[in-house]
Design a protein around this motif. Structure first.
Motif, PDB file in Angstrom:
ATOM      1  N   UNK A 136     -13.876  -1.684 -10.106  1.00  0.00           N
ATOM      2  CA  UNK A 136     -13.257  -1.521  -8.787  1.00  0.00           C
ATOM      3  C   UNK A 136     -12.821  -0.085  -8.518  1.00  0.00           C
ATOM      4  N   UNK A 137     -13.270   0.855  -9.333  1.00  0.00           N
ATOM      5  CA  UNK A 137     -12.822   2.235  -9.196  1.00  0.00           C
ATOM      6  C   UNK A 137     -13.107   2.836  -7.827  1.00  0.00           C
ATOM      7  N   UNK A 138     -14.225   2.471  -7.224  1.00  0.00           N
ATOM      8  CA  UNK A 138     -14.598   3.036  -5.932  1.00  0.00           C
ATOM      9  C   UNK A 138     -13.701   2.576  -4.799  1.00  0.00           C
ATOM     10  N   UNK A 139     -12.906   1.527  -5.053  1.00  0.00           N
ATOM     11  CA  UNK A 139     -12.056   0.992  -3.998  1.00  0.00           C
ATOM     12  C   UNK A 139     -10.673   1.653  -3.966  1.00  0.00           C
ATOM     13  N   UNK A 140     -10.390   2.509  -4.965  1.00  0.00           N
ATOM     14  CA  UNK A 140      -9.035   3.073  -5.090  1.00  0.00           C
ATOM     15  C   UNK A 140      -8.635   3.842  -3.848  1.00  0.00           C
ATOM     16  N   UNK A 141      -9.427   4.842  -3.478  1.00  0.00           N
ATOM     17  CA  UNK A 141      -9.047   5.729  -2.377  1.00  0.00           C
ATOM     18  C   UNK A 141      -8.912   4.982  -1.056  1.00  0.00           C
ATOM     19  N   UNK A 142      -9.874   4.111  -0.678  1.00  0.00           N
ATOM     20  CA  UNK A 142      -9.710   3.361   0.573  1.00  0.00           C
ATOM     21  C   UNK A 142      -8.459   2.487   0.585  1.00  0.00           C
ATOM     22  N   UNK A 143      -8.151   1.862  -0.553  1.00  0.00           N
ATOM     23  CA  UNK A 143      -6.969   1.001  -0.619  1.00  0.00           C
ATOM     24  C   UNK A 143      -5.695   1.815  -0.411  1.00  0.00           C
ATOM     25  N   UNK A 144      -5.640   2.984  -1.034  1.00  0.00           N
ATOM     26  CA  UNK A 144      -4.458   3.849  -0.881  1.00  0.00           C
ATOM     27  C   UNK A 144      -4.298   4.270   0.567  1.00  0.00           C
ATOM     28  N   UNK A 145      -5.409   4.626   1.230  1.00  0.00           N
ATOM     29  CA  UNK A 145      -5.344   5.016   2.637  1.00  0.00           C
ATOM     30  C   UNK A 145      -4.825   3.874   3.509  1.00  0.00           C
ATOM     31  N   UNK A 146      -5.303   2.665   3.228  1.00  0.00           N
ATOM     32  CA  UNK A 146      -4.870   1.499   4.008  1.00  0.00           C
ATOM     33  C   UNK A 146      -3.384   1.235   3.809  1.00  0.00           C
ATOM     34  N   UNK A 147      -2.919   1.286   2.568  1.00  0.00           N
ATOM     35  CA  UNK A 147      -1.509   1.031   2.276  1.00  0.00           C
ATOM     36  C   UNK A 147      -0.602   2.062   2.933  1.00  0.00           C
ATOM     37  N   UNK A 148      -0.981   3.326   2.825  1.00  0.00           N
ATOM     38  CA  UNK A 148      -0.173   4.388   3.439  1.00  0.00           C
ATOM     39  C   UNK A 148      -0.169   4.234   4.952  1.00  0.00           C
ATOM     40  N   UNK A 149      -1.342   3.922   5.525  1.00  0.00           N
ATOM     41  CA  UNK A 149      -1.424   3.737   6.973  1.00  0.00           C
ATOM     42  C   UNK A 149      -0.563   2.577   7.449  1.00  0.00           C
ATOM     43  N   UNK A 150      -0.607   1.446   6.727  1.00  0.00           N
ATOM     44  CA  UNK A 150       0.203   0.292   7.091  1.00  0.00           C
ATOM     45  C   UNK A 150       1.693   0.620   7.000  1.00  0.00           C
ATOM     46  N   UNK A 151       2.062   1.362   5.981  1.00  0.00           N
ATOM     47  CA  UNK A 151       3.464   1.739   5.820  1.00  0.00           C
ATOM     48  C   UNK A 151       3.939   2.571   7.012  1.00  0.00           C
TER      49      UNK A 151
END
Length: 224
Positions: free
Chosen positions: A195-210
């Motif tokens: 799942x390494x390729x999903x790290x950056x998109x997930x972080x962007x989504x979490x920060x955006x939601x916050x």
């Protein structure tokens, strides 16, 4: 009464160790490791019980929980090392778990000692890390790295520091290291995995939601 308690523990413990040593000498029972390792493990375990007897007799002596549970863990480490190679690999788990329990007990005995949550959580995270490594979890999957698991435990620890103590202690600052370490745990835990390729998109989504949720909350507060 206090002197009676620790003397009883000491006496019973010495009798038990003597019986085990005698059975070993007579070849009635055998241990894989050194007999002295088992004996010293028993002495450490006994010492831990004596400190815990002090704590039970007077809960104000909260400091006794630290040497008490630490010695229990150290005794278990040495004792199980003499049983089999399998249990010897988990020896450090007992030590870290004992230290963690000590600080959990300190916190629940006195909620003013919120600082005890930090070593309690970190030692528990180390125990989980060592246990998973000894069980070969890291070798059996490619879905997460154990370093990320440990960092996640540290992040959760600071989250508890922010949530559990009363508001008067003003521990909301703990959300900052909790959030930063959580993000680092995702990166460390998922790097070089399936799942390494999903790290950056997930972080962007979490920060955006916050950011969105925080903006909406502030807007709602102003409207009121």
């Amino acid at each position: 009464m206090k002197n009676t308690i620790w003397r009883i523990f000491l006496g019973v413990g010495l009798v038990f160790l003597g019986i085990i040593a005698l059975l070993q000498v007579m070849n009635i029972v055998t241990f894989q490791g050194d007999l002295w390792a088992f004996i010293f493990g028993g002495l450490f375990f006994l010492g831990g019980l004596i400190f815990l007897a002090v704590l039970v007799s007077d809960r104000k002596q909260w400091w006794a929980a630290i040497p008490g549970f630490t010695l229990l863990g150290l005794g278990a480490l040495l004792g199980f090392a003499t049983i089999s190679d399998f249990w010897s690999e988990f020896g450090a788990v007992f030590l870290f778990l004992g230290i963690s329990i000590a600080f959990w007990v300190i916190y629940f005995l006195n909620r003013n000692f919120w600082w005890a949550l930090i070593p309690a959580g970190i030692m528990l995270s180390l125990a989980v890390l060592v246990g998973m490594d000894a069980a070969g979890v890291a070798e059996e999957n490619n879905y997460f790295n154990l370093g990320g698991v440990f960092l996640f435990g540290v992040a959760a620890t600071f989250g508890m520091v922010a949530l559990l103590p009363a508001k008067e202690y003003k521990t909301s600052w703990a959300w900052i290291p909790a959030g930063i370490i959580f993000i680092v745990s995702l990166i460390a835990g998922l790097a070089d995995t399936t799942y390494g390729n999903f790290i950056f998109p997930i972080i962007l989504i979490l920060v955006g939601l916050y950011l969105v949720i925080r903006a909406l909350i502030k807007k709602g507060t102003r409207n009121e």
